[in-house]
Design a protein around this motif. Structure first.
Motif, short mmCIF file in Angstrom:
data_model
loop_
_atom_site.label_atom_id
_atom_site.label_comp_id
_atom_site.label_asym_id
_atom_site.label_seq_id
_atom_site.Cartn_x
_atom_site.Cartn_y
_atom_site.Cartn_z
N SER A 191 -3.68 -1.13 -6.05
CA SER A 191 -4.26 -2.47 -6.18
C SER A 191 -5.38 -2.64 -5.17
N THR A 192 -6.21 -3.65 -5.40
CA THR A 192 -7.30 -3.95 -4.48
C THR A 192 -6.77 -4.50 -3.16
N SER A 193 -5.50 -4.90 -3.13
CA SER A 193 -4.94 -5.50 -1.92
C SER A 193 -4.66 -4.47 -0.83
N GLN A 194 -4.36 -3.23 -1.21
CA GLN A 194 -3.96 -2.24 -0.21
C GLN A 194 -5.05 -2.01 0.83
N ALA A 195 -6.27 -1.83 0.37
CA ALA A 195 -7.37 -1.56 1.30
C ALA A 195 -7.59 -2.74 2.24
N ARG A 196 -7.47 -3.96 1.71
CA ARG A 196 -7.69 -5.14 2.55
C ARG A 196 -6.61 -5.26 3.63
N LEU A 197 -5.37 -4.88 3.28
CA LEU A 197 -4.30 -4.94 4.27
C LEU A 197 -4.55 -3.95 5.41
N ARG A 198 -4.97 -2.75 5.07
CA ARG A 198 -5.23 -1.74 6.10
C ARG A 198 -6.37 -2.18 7.00
N GLU A 199 -7.35 -2.84 6.43
CA GLU A 199 -8.50 -3.29 7.22
C GLU A 199 -8.10 -4.28 8.31
N VAL A 200 -7.06 -5.08 8.06
CA VAL A 200 -6.64 -6.08 9.05
C VAL A 200 -5.51 -5.58 9.94
N GLY A 201 -5.09 -4.33 9.76
CA GLY A 201 -4.06 -3.76 10.63
C GLY A 201 -2.63 -4.04 10.21
N ALA A 202 -2.42 -4.42 8.94
CA ALA A 202 -1.05 -4.59 8.45
C ALA A 202 -0.51 -3.26 7.94
N GLU A 203 0.80 -3.12 7.90
CA GLU A 203 1.43 -1.92 7.36
C GLU A 203 1.61 -2.12 5.85
#
Length: 373
Positions: A191-203
């Motif tokens: 999903s498009t959400s995975q990359a955004r989560l990594r960008e903000v430092g979430a697991e």
């Protein structure tokens, strides 16, 4: 003595048309015929854009007995396979809308569950083997990366935005993805959400089904779930009212929907793969649905599946309440034919009427626009 009188002068009748007027009419007729010839010759000789019939032939739909459509099966309000085998949801209604335009009735539509990672290549299990579906209508956001992977998207049929859900007792606030830094967050694989989560430092933890993410949230294995708001809304609604959808998750608890505000707009499209003629036909179906004021199939799909969920999901908007602007596809027709192609017929009543307690089936007023717009 008789008096002879001279014969009285008589007026001679003028002919109905003088040579000059007849000549004028002949010239006008010649001009009209010339204009018609200019308009008709390209049509007769096959120049210009294809006809709808030619698009149907190029798309491989002529004589086709079944239309295979890949859909999600675990998203309440979007696409949910029911215990009795029926289907329910906004994507399901859109699938039948498009199928009707392509001259397939409900009995000829085969809905097949498709995993997120298989949407680009359009592979879904069917009769103990994988088959290539004709269409993927599976909450599939249009992105450049997915186009590079082989997806060919129609114009968007729904606009929504990314959001977050947590257990209702989450102290928060969760006003942006940055608030999830250092926390375990589940989302759909690819999903498009995975990359955004990594960008903000979430697991970021990826799963093939969003229902698996929600179950992990109930089990305390993750702190939050993020994906498109229209997908998450059904789980929030079901957590507050178990009769709303037969989701079937265990140890369900009340959920809270968070509006993270600044996320980009998510535009859902239909993937037709390399079949560009089929893509054009899908766009024609969406165009016909959007431009005819008397055709309410899209609006009814929105009301029946999404609008009534809005109160349970405030302050997060479920999805935009208007059909996105369609792409206009040029088709060749005789000048005396109406340019707009036949409108898609109403797909008929759904095979399953959702239970809606507390008057949720009543159509409500216009909701808040998605902040992605």
């Amino acid at each position: 003595m008789s008096q002879e009188t001279e014969p009285s002068a008589t007026t001679t009748a003028t002919p109905s048309g003088t040579p000059r007027s007849r000549q004028f009419r002949l010239v006008a007729l010649t001009v009209v015929l010339a204009v018609l010839a200019v308009a008709l010759v390209p049509i007769v000789l096959g120049f210009g854009p294809p006809t709808r019939d030619q698009l149907m032939e190029r798309a491989g739909l002529k004589g086709k007995r079944e239309l295979l459509i890949g859909v999600k099966d675990d998203q309440p309000g979007i696409a949910l396979q029911l215990p009795g085998g029926g289907w329910q949801g906004f994507d399901i209604d859109i699938a039948y809308l498009i199928a009707s335009y392509l001259d397939f009735d409900r009995s000829q539509v085969v809905l097949l569950p498709i995993e997120s990672e298989d949407r680009a290549r359009r592979q879904a299990p069917h009769n103990d083997r994988f088959v290539t579906v004709d269409l993927v209508i599976a909450s599939y956001s249009i992105t450049e990366e997915r186009t590079k992977e082989g997806a060919t998207f129609s114009a968007p049929y729904l606009h929504t935005e990314q959001s977050v859900i947590t257990l209702a007792d989450e102290p928060g606030p969760v006003s942006s993805l940055e608030d999830l830094r250092g926390r375990r967050v589940c989302t759909l694989t690819t999903s498009t959400s995975q990359a955004r989560l990594r960008e903000v430092g979430a697991e970021a933890l990826g799963r093939n089904k969003i229902s698996e993410c929600v179950q992990e949230l109930y089990d305390g294995q993750v702190d939050a779930v993020t994906t498109d708001a229209a997908i998450l809304a059904g789980f929030v609604t079901a957590s507050q009212d178990p009769d709303a959808f037969p989701v079937g998750l265990k140890r369900a608890k009340p959920l809270r929907h968070w509006d993270i505000g600044s996320s980009p707009q998510e535009r859902w499209g239909v993937n037709t793969g390399p079949n560009t003629a089929l893509r054009d036909l899908v766009d024609l179906a969406l165009h016909a649905s959007a431009k005819d004021e008397e055709n309410k199939v899209w609006e009814e799909a929105y009301d029946d599946n999404l609008r009534w969920q809005q109160p349970a999901n405030r302050p997060q908007s479920v999805a935009e309440e208007q059909q996105p602007e369609p792409r206009k596809v040029e088709v060749r027709q005789w000048p005396w034919e109406r340019f707009a192609l036949p409108l898609p017929g109403h797909p008929g009543p759904p095979p399953y009427a959702p239970v809606r307690a507390s008057g949720r089936g009543v159509r409500r007023g216009r909701g808040r626009r998605s902040s992605g717009c």
